[in-house]
Motif scaffolding. Structure first.
Motif, PDB file in Angstrom:
ATOM      1  N   GLY A  39      45.978  72.263  51.168  1.00 31.33           N
ATOM      2  CA  GLY A  39      46.395  72.078  49.777  1.00 31.33           C
ATOM      3  C   GLY A  39      47.897  72.203  49.592  1.00 31.33           C
ATOM      4  N   VAL A  40      48.503  73.173  50.291  1.00 31.47           N
ATOM      5  CA  VAL A  40      49.954  73.349  50.183  1.00 31.47           C
ATOM      6  C   VAL A  40      50.683  72.127  50.727  1.00 31.47           C
ATOM      7  CG1 VAL A  40      51.898  74.656  51.129  1.00 31.47           C
ATOM      8  CG2 VAL A  40      49.957  75.857  50.166  1.00 31.47           C
ATOM      9  N   LEU A  41      50.183  71.581  51.823  1.00 24.46           N
ATOM     10  CA  LEU A  41      50.866  70.447  52.446  1.00 24.46           C
ATOM     11  C   LEU A  41      50.576  69.118  51.773  1.00 24.46           C
ATOM     12  CD1 LEU A  41      50.383  71.398  56.197  1.00 24.46           C
ATOM     13  CD2 LEU A  41      52.413  71.716  54.770  1.00 24.46           C
ATOM     14  N   SER A  42      49.469  68.998  51.028  1.00 25.72           N
ATOM     15  CA  SER A  42      49.099  67.703  50.478  1.00 25.72           C
ATOM     16  C   SER A  42      49.297  67.577  48.964  1.00 25.72           C
ATOM     17  CB  SER A  42      47.642  67.389  50.812  1.00 25.72           C
ATOM     18  OG  SER A  42      46.784  68.295  50.155  1.00 25.72           O
ATOM     19  N   LYS A  43      49.312  68.668  48.242  1.00 27.12           N
ATOM     20  CA  LYS A  43      49.406  68.586  46.781  1.00 27.12           C
ATOM     21  C   LYS A  43      50.848  68.354  46.345  1.00 27.12           C
ATOM     22  CE  LYS A  43      45.107  69.433  45.933  1.00 27.12           C
ATOM     23  NZ  LYS A  43      44.237  68.409  45.436  1.00 27.12           N
ATOM     24  N   ARG A  44      51.007  67.686  45.231  1.00 29.30           N
ATOM     25  CA  ARG A  44      52.326  67.422  44.668  1.00 29.30           C
ATOM     26  C   ARG A  44      52.562  68.203  43.387  1.00 29.30           C
ATOM     27  NH1 ARG A  44      54.855  67.101  48.284  1.00 29.30           N
ATOM     28  NH2 ARG A  44      53.584  66.256  49.894  1.00 29.30           N
ATOM     29  N   ASN A  45      51.542  68.847  42.867  1.00 32.02           N
ATOM     30  CA  ASN A  45      51.669  69.624  41.638  1.00 32.02           C
ATOM     31  C   ASN A  45      52.043  71.061  42.008  1.00 32.02           C
ATOM     32  OD1 ASN A  45      51.398  70.880  39.196  1.00 32.02           O
ATOM     33  ND2 ASN A  45      49.442  69.926  38.687  1.00 32.02           N
ATOM     34  N   ALA A  46      53.050  71.609  41.361  1.00 29.89           N
ATOM     35  CA  ALA A  46      53.540  72.949  41.697  1.00 29.89           C
ATOM     36  C   ALA A  46      52.502  74.023  41.408  1.00 29.89           C
ATOM     37  CB  ALA A  46      54.835  73.235  40.938  1.00 29.89           C
ATOM     38  N   VAL A  47      51.726  73.859  40.353  1.00 26.57           N
ATOM     39  CA  VAL A  47      50.696  74.844  40.025  1.00 26.57           C
ATOM     40  C   VAL A  47      49.588  74.813  41.077  1.00 26.57           C
ATOM     41  CG1 VAL A  47      49.018  75.563  38.288  1.00 26.57           C
ATOM     42  CG2 VAL A  47      51.246  74.710  37.575  1.00 26.57           C
ATOM     43  N   ALA A  48      49.204  73.635  41.536  1.00 23.94           N
ATOM     44  CA  ALA A  48      48.178  73.515  42.569  1.00 23.94           C
ATOM     45  C   ALA A  48      48.653  74.132  43.880  1.00 23.94           C
ATOM     46  CB  ALA A  48      47.804  72.056  42.782  1.00 23.94           C
ATOM     47  N   VAL A  49      49.913  73.956  44.209  1.00 19.68           N
ATOM     48  CA  VAL A  49      50.463  74.571  45.421  1.00 19.68           C
ATOM     49  C   VAL A  49      50.438  76.087  45.296  1.00 19.68           C
ATOM     50  CG1 VAL A  49      52.573  74.840  46.781  1.00 19.68           C
ATOM     51  CG2 VAL A  49      51.854  72.579  46.049  1.00 19.68           C
ATOM     52  N   LEU A  50      50.754  76.610  44.137  1.00 19.83           N
ATOM     53  CA  LEU A  50      50.719  78.052  43.912  1.00 19.83           C
ATOM     54  C   LEU A  50      49.294  78.592  44.053  1.00 19.83           C
ATOM     55  CD1 LEU A  50      52.650  80.347  43.132  1.00 19.83           C
ATOM     56  CD2 LEU A  50      52.007  79.960  40.777  1.00 19.83           C
ATOM     57  N   VAL A  64      48.399  93.661  49.384  1.00 21.96           N
ATOM     58  CA  VAL A  64      48.499  92.201  49.371  1.00 21.96           C
ATOM     59  C   VAL A  64      48.109  91.654  48.003  1.00 21.96           C
ATOM     60  CG1 VAL A  64      47.541  90.081  50.352  1.00 21.96           C
ATOM     61  CG2 VAL A  64      48.177  91.952  51.857  1.00 21.96           C
ATOM     62  N   ILE A  65      47.082  92.224  47.387  1.00 23.60           N
ATOM     63  CA  ILE A  65      46.679  91.788  46.044  1.00 23.60           C
ATOM     64  C   ILE A  65      47.787  92.064  45.040  1.00 23.60           C
ATOM     65  CG2 ILE A  65      45.077  92.282  44.155  1.00 23.60           C
ATOM     66  CD1 ILE A  65      42.921  92.722  46.315  1.00 23.60           C
ATOM     67  N   THR A  66      48.449  93.210  45.168  1.00 24.20           N
ATOM     68  CA  THR A  66      49.556  93.549  44.268  1.00 24.20           C
ATOM     69  C   THR A  66      50.717  92.575  44.433  1.00 24.20           C
ATOM     70  OG1 THR A  66      48.910  95.864  44.426  1.00 24.20           O
ATOM     71  CG2 THR A  66      51.108  95.392  43.569  1.00 24.20           C
ATOM     72  N   VAL A  67      51.061  92.286  45.675  1.00 21.69           N
ATOM     73  CA  VAL A  67      52.151  91.339  45.936  1.00 21.69           C
ATOM     74  C   VAL A  67      51.766  89.941  45.454  1.00 21.69           C
ATOM     75  CG1 VAL A  67      53.451  90.204  47.778  1.00 21.69           C
ATOM     76  CG2 VAL A  67      53.140  92.671  47.814  1.00 21.69           C
ATOM     77  N   ALA A  68      50.498  89.564  45.632  1.00 25.21           N
ATOM     78  CA  ALA A  68      50.044  88.247  45.172  1.00 25.21           C
ATOM     79  C   ALA A  68      50.112  88.136  43.657  1.00 25.21           C
ATOM     80  CB  ALA A  68      48.623  87.994  45.660  1.00 25.21           C
ATOM     81  N   ALA A  69      49.780  89.206  42.960  1.00 24.13           N
ATOM     82  CA  ALA A  69      49.868  89.182  41.498  1.00 24.13           C
ATOM     83  C   ALA A  69      51.313  89.041  41.036  1.00 24.13           C
ATOM     84  CB  ALA A  69      49.245  90.446  40.918  1.00 24.13           C
ATOM     85  N   ALA A  70      52.216  89.756  41.691  1.00 20.83           N
ATOM     86  CA  ALA A  70      53.636  89.622  41.349  1.00 20.83           C
ATOM     87  C   ALA A  70      54.139  88.225  41.679  1.00 20.83           C
ATOM     88  CB  ALA A  70      54.449  90.669  42.094  1.00 20.83           C
ATOM     89  N   GLU A  71      53.676  87.672  42.787  1.00 24.19           N
ATOM     90  CA  GLU A  71      54.095  86.328  43.190  1.00 24.19           C
ATOM     91  C   GLU A  71      53.617  85.286  42.188  1.00 24.19           C
ATOM     92  OE1 GLU A  71      52.846  82.583  45.366  1.00 24.19           O
ATOM     93  OE2 GLU A  71      51.563  84.342  45.458  1.00 24.19           O
ATOM     94  N   VAL A  72      52.414  85.442  41.685  1.00 24.09           N
ATOM     95  CA  VAL A  72      51.904  84.505  40.676  1.00 24.09           C
ATOM     96  C   VAL A  72      52.722  84.597  39.399  1.00 24.09           C
ATOM     97  CG1 VAL A  72      49.957  84.076  39.129  1.00 24.09           C
ATOM     98  CG2 VAL A  72      49.568  84.314  41.549  1.00 24.09           C
ATOM     99  N   GLY A  73      53.042  85.809  38.985  1.00 23.24           N
ATOM    100  CA  GLY A  73      53.837  85.975  37.768  1.00 23.24           C
ATOM    101  C   GLY A  73      55.210  85.340  37.881  1.00 23.24           C
ATOM    102  N   VAL A  74      55.891  85.606  38.982  1.00 23.19           N
ATOM    103  CA  VAL A  74      57.228  85.029  39.188  1.00 23.19           C
ATOM    104  C   VAL A  74      57.134  83.524  39.402  1.00 23.19           C
ATOM    105  CG1 VAL A  74      59.218  85.012  40.739  1.00 23.19           C
ATOM    106  CG2 VAL A  74      58.199  87.178  40.054  1.00 23.19           C
ATOM    107  N   SER A 133      58.352  68.099  33.970  1.00 24.23           N
ATOM    108  CA  SER A 133      57.461  67.699  35.046  1.00 24.23           C
ATOM    109  C   SER A 133      57.261  68.884  35.986  1.00 24.23           C
ATOM    110  CB  SER A 133      58.060  66.525  35.824  1.00 24.23           C
ATOM    111  OG  SER A 133      57.290  66.260  36.970  1.00 24.23           O
ATOM    112  N   VAL A 134      56.058  68.981  36.561  1.00 20.81           N
ATOM    113  CA  VAL A 134      55.810  69.983  37.590  1.00 20.81           C
ATOM    114  C   VAL A 134      55.489  69.306  38.919  1.00 20.81           C
ATOM    115  CG1 VAL A 134      55.103  71.839  36.055  1.00 20.81           C
ATOM    116  CG2 VAL A 134      53.401  70.202  36.867  1.00 20.81           C
TER     117      VAL A 134
END
Length: 106
Positions: A25-36, A71-81, A95-96
């Protein structure tokens, strides 16, 4: 009939499949939200590995679960940022699509 038991191999295969789906998904998607979202899927695959190895290698210690919480804590912070950055870029570019982000190209 034999009872079905879930072993370490099953968890590792599940984790590898989730990680591969996220990487695809990271390598094939073009939408920034989908990559996240795909990056979050990859982090969840790592969490499954941490907890599975913790359960089957050292069942009395809870080190894997502790690392998974971090890891869950870091992932939550990463999603927010990440979402804040995506929203800021959307407000400027309307555009995204990742192909539209060419600020560092000459």
């Amino acid at each position: 009939m034999l009872p079905l038991t879930v072993g370490l191999t099953h968890y590792v295969v599940l984790s590898a499949l989730l990680f591969a789906i996220g990487l695809f998904g990271v390598l094939s998607k073009r939408n920034a939200v989908a990559v996240l979202i795909c990056i979050e899927l990859m982090l969840n695959a790592v969490n499954i590995n941490l907890i599975a190895f913790s359960k089957y290698i050292t069942p009395t210690l809870f080190i894997g679960q502790l690392f998974a919480v971090f890891v869950i804590t870091v992932a939550a912070a990463e999603v927010g940022v990440g979402l804040a950055i995506i929203i800021a870029i959307y407000r400027n570019r309307l555009s995204v699509n990742l192909d539209d982000f060419d600020w560092l190209k000459w």
